[in-house]
Design a protein around this motif. Structure first.
Motif, short mmCIF file in Angstrom:
data_model
loop_
_atom_site.label_atom_id
_atom_site.label_comp_id
_atom_site.label_asym_id
_atom_site.label_seq_id
_atom_site.Cartn_x
_atom_site.Cartn_y
_atom_site.Cartn_z
N SER A 76 0.84 -1.20 0.00
CA SER A 76 0.00 0.00 0.00
C SER A 76 0.87 1.25 0.00
O SER A 76 2.05 1.21 0.33
CB SER A 76 -0.93 0.00 1.22
N GLY A 77 0.25 2.37 -0.36
CA GLY A 77 0.98 3.63 -0.38
C GLY A 77 0.22 4.65 -1.21
O GLY A 77 -0.77 4.34 -1.87
N GLY A 78 0.69 5.87 -1.18
CA GLY A 78 0.07 6.94 -1.95
C GLY A 78 0.57 6.96 -3.38
O GLY A 78 1.44 6.18 -3.78
N ILE A 96 0.78 -6.65 5.24
CA ILE A 96 0.65 -5.36 4.56
C ILE A 96 2.02 -4.68 4.58
O ILE A 96 2.63 -4.54 5.64
CB ILE A 96 -0.38 -4.45 5.24
N VAL A 97 2.49 -4.31 3.41
CA VAL A 97 3.75 -3.58 3.29
C VAL A 97 3.40 -2.17 2.85
O VAL A 97 2.90 -1.97 1.73
CB VAL A 97 4.69 -4.25 2.26
N HIS A 98 3.64 -1.19 3.70
CA HIS A 98 3.27 0.18 3.39
C HIS A 98 4.50 1.00 3.05
O HIS A 98 5.47 1.05 3.83
CB HIS A 98 2.53 0.83 4.57
N VAL A 99 4.47 1.63 1.88
CA VAL A 99 5.58 2.48 1.44
C VAL A 99 5.10 3.93 1.36
O VAL A 99 3.92 4.20 1.15
CB VAL A 99 6.13 2.03 0.07
N GLY A 100 6.03 4.85 1.56
CA GLY A 100 5.66 6.26 1.55
C GLY A 100 6.73 7.13 0.97
O GLY A 100 7.88 6.71 0.77
N ARG A 101 6.36 8.36 0.71
CA ARG A 101 7.28 9.35 0.16
C ARG A 101 7.53 10.42 1.20
O ARG A 101 6.59 11.00 1.74
CB ARG A 101 6.68 9.97 -1.10
N MET A 129 7.57 2.23 5.18
CA MET A 129 7.07 2.83 6.41
C MET A 129 6.60 1.80 7.43
O MET A 129 6.65 2.05 8.64
CB MET A 129 5.91 3.78 6.10
N GLU A 130 6.16 0.65 6.94
CA GLU A 130 5.54 -0.29 7.88
C GLU A 130 5.41 -1.67 7.26
O GLU A 130 5.10 -1.81 6.07
CB GLU A 130 4.15 0.25 8.26
N ILE A 131 5.70 -2.69 8.04
CA ILE A 131 5.39 -4.07 7.68
C ILE A 131 4.48 -4.60 8.79
O ILE A 131 4.89 -4.66 9.96
CB ILE A 131 6.65 -4.95 7.57
#
Length: 392
Positions: free
Chosen positions: A201-203, A341-346, A355-357
């Motif tokens: 997930s991510g923007g 859920i693997v969350h990536v961000g800028r 940002m988060e696993i």
């Protein structure tokens, strides 16, 4: 005479003789070779002194305007540019080395931009016109192109291009640039190999698709993998038994559409070990979850969300859009299907970080999220749960 005047004159001269050039080509000379020779001749006839650098620039600009994507060609070839945003013929913005800026390049007029748009969509089974003013296509290098035409786009045609990086990212590269730690990388490698289903997930622009490509590199080479995308951009490595599928828009009559939901259902009959959906963003969410729940563990996808918690809410909403399921049943479906859920961000400095696993668990009829790694602002790195300061 300035550069702009010279290029306008050259374009008019070459256009006036384009039929002659094509006739010559039919008699034994390559069309493009003859065109370039003629452009060189025209440049030599310019009476004033022109530097070698400007001669080369004139040659390329005139050729691009007649045979390629006009001013877009140079922007597409510049590896330091990651995004190109055309807000009408005379207004182009680029993201250059992570920073947004206005380009000095412009199209001659709206008609020229419209011609380039038709070249972009040609051969991609896409139609874009006043009746169908929105289209998504991909270029040969994998770059994504979104097109919106008037009357939807009020100030002229809008073209947004997300360039696909020519360099294939690896987990080692992510570790080197500080996107992820070694420990977290090993955790994700083990998770993929142990067939845990994940969503990245991510923007917008956070690097979801690129990270999904990297994760797919851990899939054992002997597995059968099916990818499903709106516009094919995944570049999976080392998978021999790979099937790639792409959606198809409806034709002018509104028939023959093939959407992601149809492709997911079809893929279940193709004996997949894993299914990778490029992005879940609509009613296909329920089909993806059911696929994960019917023996296709280790499947991967991406989804727009602001956090791991928001991803769960978004999945619930997408499932409920067209299904009158009790919320408890939806949550059971999500928690049974999804493992990680693997969350990536800028970040504000334009860098991209993991940002988060988070592990997805279930307790009774509720979904419990268990963060395993989380980005710590104070230390500016991803840390394992238990190492985060109190209150984080």
């Amino acid at each position: 005479m300035d550069y702009e005047s010279n290029i306008a004159l050259l374009k008019d001269t070459v256009r006036d003789n384009i039929q002659f050039i094509q006739y010559e080509a039919e008699n034994g000379t390559d069309d493009d070779t003859k065109l370039l020779e003629y452009i060189d001749e025209c440049i030599l006839e310019i009476p004033e002194y022109i530097t070698l650098r400007d001669r080369i620039r004139l040659r390329n600009d005139v050729y691009n305007s007649l045979r390629r994507y006009d001013v877009l060609s140079e922007l597409l070839e510049d590896d330091s540019i990651s995004d190109i945003m055309i807000n009408g013929a005379g207004d182009i913005f680029i993201e250059h080395n992570g920073h947004m800026e206005r380009s000095t390049k412009v199209f001659e007029n709206t008609r020229k931009l419209e011609d380039i748009i038709q070249i972009l969509v040609a051969g991609h089974n896409r139609i874009v016109n006043e009746s169908n003013p929105i289209a998504d296509v991909r270029l040969k290098d994998g770059s994504r192109v979104n097109i919106v035409l008037p009357p939807i786009a009020i100030d002229g045609p809008v073209v947004t291009i997300r360039k696909f990086p020519k360099m294939d990212f690896t987990m080692e590269k992510y570790i080197e640039i500080g996107t992820i730690t070694v420990e977290a990388a090993h955790f994700l490698e083990d998770a993929v190999k142990n067939r845990m289903s994940m969503i990245v997930s991510g923007g917008t622009g956070s690097g979801k698709t690129t990270f999904l490509n990297v994760l797919s590199g851990f899939i054992p080479a002997d597995e059968r993998v099916i990818t499903i995308e709106d516009s094919a951009e995944l570049r999976l490595q080392n998978i021999k038994n790979l099937v790639r599928m792409e959606t198809r828009n409806a034709n002018i009559e509104g028939d023959n559409e093939v959407d992601i939901r149809s492709l997911i259902k079809t893929s279940l009959r193709m004996r997949p070990d894993r299914i990778i959906v490029g992005e879940v963003r609509g009613r296909e969410a329920i089909d993806m979850l059911q696929a994960m729940n019917t023996g296709h563990n280790g499947s991967l996808s991406t989804c727009h969300a602001n956090s791991a918690t928001d991803l769960i809410t978004r999945l619930e909403t997408l499932v409920l859009l067209e299904n009158a399921f009790p919320i408890e049943a939806v949550r059971r479906q999500i928690s049974s299907a999804l493992d990680i859920i693997v969350h990536v961000g800028r970040m504000p400095d334009k860098s991209r970080k993991l940002m988060e696993i988070t592990e997805v668990l279930r307790k009774d009829n509720d979904i419990i999220l268990n963060p395993i790694f989380k980005f710590d602002v104070d230390s500016n790195k991803l840390v394992k749960r238990g190492e985060i300061a109190c209150g984080k």
